[in-house]
Design a protein around this motif. Structure first.
Motif, PDB file in Angstrom:
ATOM      1  N   ILE A 133       0.863  -1.178   0.000  1.00  0.00           N
ATOM      2  CA  ILE A 133       0.000   0.000   0.000  1.00  0.00           C
ATOM      3  C   ILE A 133       0.901   1.229   0.000  1.00  0.00           C
ATOM      4  O   ILE A 133       1.732   1.400   0.894  1.00  0.00           O
ATOM      5  CB  ILE A 133      -0.917   0.033   1.241  1.00  0.00           C
ATOM      6  N   ASP A 134       0.758   2.079  -1.005  1.00  0.00           N
ATOM      7  CA  ASP A 134       1.490   3.343  -1.072  1.00  0.00           C
ATOM      8  C   ASP A 134       0.554   4.466  -0.643  1.00  0.00           C
ATOM      9  O   ASP A 134      -0.621   4.478  -1.029  1.00  0.00           O
ATOM     10  CB  ASP A 134       1.963   3.599  -2.504  1.00  0.00           C
ATOM     11  N   TYR A 135       1.067   5.407   0.128  1.00  0.00           N
ATOM     12  CA  TYR A 135       0.230   6.501   0.620  1.00  0.00           C
ATOM     13  C   TYR A 135       1.084   7.727   0.925  1.00  0.00           C
ATOM     14  O   TYR A 135       2.319   7.659   0.934  1.00  0.00           O
ATOM     15  CB  TYR A 135      -0.553   6.067   1.864  1.00  0.00           C
ATOM     16  N   GLU A 136       0.420   8.838   1.148  1.00  0.00           N
ATOM     17  CA  GLU A 136       1.064  10.067   1.600  1.00  0.00           C
ATOM     18  C   GLU A 136       0.284  10.611   2.780  1.00  0.00           C
ATOM     19  O   GLU A 136      -0.922  10.365   2.899  1.00  0.00           O
ATOM     20  CB  GLU A 136       1.104  11.114   0.486  1.00  0.00           C
ATOM     21  N   PHE A 137       0.968  11.358   3.634  1.00  0.00           N
ATOM     22  CA  PHE A 137       0.303  11.981   4.781  1.00  0.00           C
ATOM     23  C   PHE A 137       1.064  13.230   5.176  1.00  0.00           C
ATOM     24  O   PHE A 137       2.138  13.517   4.628  1.00  0.00           O
ATOM     25  CB  PHE A 137       0.182  10.988   5.949  1.00  0.00           C
ATOM     26  N   THR A 138       0.506  13.971   6.105  1.00  0.00           N
ATOM     27  CA  THR A 138       1.121  15.208   6.584  1.00  0.00           C
ATOM     28  C   THR A 138       1.644  14.982   7.996  1.00  0.00           C
ATOM     29  O   THR A 138       0.937  14.458   8.852  1.00  0.00           O
ATOM     30  CB  THR A 138       0.079  16.348   6.583  1.00  0.00           C
ATOM     31  N   SER A 139       2.884  15.371   8.220  1.00  0.00           N
ATOM     32  CA  SER A 139       3.489  15.226   9.542  1.00  0.00           C
ATOM     33  C   SER A 139       2.749  16.072  10.568  1.00  0.00           C
ATOM     34  O   SER A 139       2.333  17.198  10.289  1.00  0.00           O
ATOM     35  CB  SER A 139       4.957  15.646   9.500  1.00  0.00           C
ATOM     36  N   SER A 140       2.613  15.505  11.756  1.00  0.00           N
ATOM     37  CA  SER A 140       1.946  16.233  12.846  1.00  0.00           C
ATOM     38  C   SER A 140       2.893  17.199  13.553  1.00  0.00           C
ATOM     39  O   SER A 140       2.462  18.089  14.281  1.00  0.00           O
ATOM     40  CB  SER A 140       1.409  15.237  13.880  1.00  0.00           C
ATOM     41  N   GLY A 141       4.204  16.985  13.362  1.00  0.00           N
ATOM     42  CA  GLY A 141       5.175  17.825  14.056  1.00  0.00           C
ATOM     43  C   GLY A 141       5.391  17.413  15.501  1.00  0.00           C
ATOM     44  O   GLY A 141       6.141  18.040  16.232  1.00  0.00           O
ATOM     45  N   LYS A 142       4.743  16.322  15.926  1.00  0.00           N
ATOM     46  CA  LYS A 142       4.878  15.848  17.319  1.00  0.00           C
ATOM     47  C   LYS A 142       5.883  14.702  17.393  1.00  0.00           C
ATOM     48  O   LYS A 142       6.183  14.038  16.400  1.00  0.00           O
ATOM     49  CB  LYS A 142       3.529  15.362  17.836  1.00  0.00           C
ATOM     50  N   ASP A 143       6.360  14.435  18.603  1.00  0.00           N
ATOM     51  CA  ASP A 143       7.267  13.310  18.874  1.00  0.00           C
ATOM     52  C   ASP A 143       8.475  13.284  17.950  1.00  0.00           C
ATOM     53  O   ASP A 143       8.809  12.258  17.368  1.00  0.00           O
ATOM     54  CB  ASP A 143       6.510  11.974  18.792  1.00  0.00           C
ATOM     55  N   ARG A 144       9.124  14.426  17.797  1.00  0.00           N
ATOM     56  CA  ARG A 144      10.351  14.550  17.002  1.00  0.00           C
ATOM     57  C   ARG A 144      10.157  14.198  15.529  1.00  0.00           C
ATOM     58  O   ARG A 144      11.074  13.721  14.868  1.00  0.00           O
ATOM     59  CB  ARG A 144      11.474  13.706  17.605  1.00  0.00           C
ATOM     60  N   THR A 145       8.956  14.424  15.002  1.00  0.00           N
ATOM     61  CA  THR A 145       8.719  14.260  13.571  1.00  0.00           C
ATOM     62  C   THR A 145       8.941  15.606  12.888  1.00  0.00           C
ATOM     63  O   THR A 145       9.012  16.638  13.561  1.00  0.00           O
ATOM     64  CB  THR A 145       7.283  13.751  13.297  1.00  0.00           C
ATOM     65  N   PRO A 146       9.069  15.625  11.564  1.00  0.00           N
ATOM     66  CA  PRO A 146       9.279  16.903  10.864  1.00  0.00           C
ATOM     67  C   PRO A 146       8.172  17.907  11.170  1.00  0.00           C
ATOM     68  O   PRO A 146       7.085  17.537  11.623  1.00  0.00           O
ATOM     69  CB  PRO A 146       9.272  16.487   9.392  1.00  0.00           C
ATOM     70  N   ALA A 147       8.443  19.157  10.880  1.00  0.00           N
ATOM     71  CA  ALA A 147       7.516  20.258  11.190  1.00  0.00           C
ATOM     72  C   ALA A 147       6.104  19.957  10.697  1.00  0.00           C
ATOM     73  O   ALA A 147       5.916  19.340   9.647  1.00  0.00           O
ATOM     74  CB  ALA A 147       8.018  21.546  10.558  1.00  0.00           C
ATOM     75  N   GLN A 148       5.136  20.396  11.479  1.00  0.00           N
ATOM     76  CA  GLN A 148       3.735  20.200  11.118  1.00  0.00           C
ATOM     77  C   GLN A 148       3.486  20.699   9.698  1.00  0.00           C
ATOM     78  O   GLN A 148       3.941  21.766   9.315  1.00  0.00           O
ATOM     79  CB  GLN A 148       2.825  20.946  12.099  1.00  0.00           C
ATOM     80  N   GLY A 149       2.792  19.878   8.924  1.00  0.00           N
ATOM     81  CA  GLY A 149       2.482  20.237   7.554  1.00  0.00           C
ATOM     82  C   GLY A 149       3.439  19.652   6.525  1.00  0.00           C
ATOM     83  O   GLY A 149       3.165  19.703   5.331  1.00  0.00           O
ATOM     84  N   THR A 150       4.575  19.100   6.975  1.00  0.00           N
ATOM     85  CA  THR A 150       5.530  18.488   6.049  1.00  0.00           C
ATOM     86  C   THR A 150       4.893  17.258   5.403  1.00  0.00           C
ATOM     87  O   THR A 150       4.348  16.407   6.106  1.00  0.00           O
ATOM     88  CB  THR A 150       6.824  18.071   6.781  1.00  0.00           C
TER      89      THR A 150
END
Length: 193
Positions: A133-150
């Motif tokens: 399954i291939d997908y895309e999503f937007t980072s939440s910016g929480k828990d050391r993930t990239p900035a929100q909206g990435t």
């Protein structure tokens, strides 16, 4: 003048060449890893990750309890890429389609599915069928993930190993940091036990 010994020698060489070709073309045994890649190994499967692109295996104490193995890429203190393996993550699952359905449910709200495909993995013949399954999503910016909206790219490969244990291999990375060829290489590096 050709002798019986010559025919036997030619026959032996031909048989050896055919045998080698069959073994080499038998992709069911173990998946090859691209140069510079390392391997996460679990009781159900192994999967490669690009050590040469900054991915490093996490120790058991560092990873979430649900994960049997994880490799992460960190940049500036943020996790910009991750490969994770979950085993026995759903009950009542005994086929690749069911495993993919259960794994797909974990992709999350707001994700955009880009496609689902049947794939054949290396390894135990009874466990080679899987779903990608291939997908895309937007980072939440929480828990050391990239900035929100990435924007992030994701791939899940799900199936059932030779002992009927469901597995899900997840690959998440900042969109564009891994090429389609890299994502295919992750899938092609999986060997099911």
């Amino acid at each position: 003048m050709t002798t019986k010994k010559t025919y036997r020698t030619i026959g032996a060489i031909t048989a050896a060449a055919i045998g080698f070709a069959l073994l080499a073309g038998c992709g069911g045994d173990t998946a090859a890893l691209p140069a510079g890649w390392e391997k996460l190994d679990t009781k159900s499967l192994s999967v490669g990750y690009p050590g040469d692109k900054g991915y490093k295996e996490q120790a058991a104490a560092e990873r979430a309890e649900a994960n049997a193995a994880v490799a992460v890429k960190e940049e500036g203190g943020l996790r910009t890429g991750m490969v994770s393996v979950q085993l026995d993550f759903a009950t009542g699952v005994d086929s690749a389609a069911e495993a993919a359905s259960a794994a797909g449910a974990g992709i999350g709200l707001g994700a955009t599915r880009k496609g689902t495909a049947e794939v054949r993995l290396a390894g135990a013949e009874s466990a080679r069928d899987a779903r990608r399954i291939d997908y895309e999503f937007t980072s939440s910016g929480k828990d050391r993930t990239p900035a929100q909206g990435t924007r992030m790219t994701g791939v899940v490969v799900a199936g059932v190993d030779s002992k009927d244990v469901p597995f899900a291999v997840r690959i998440n990375a900042v969109k564009g940091s891994l090429s389609p060829k890299d994502l295919d290489a992750f899938v092609d590096s999986i060997t099911v036990k």
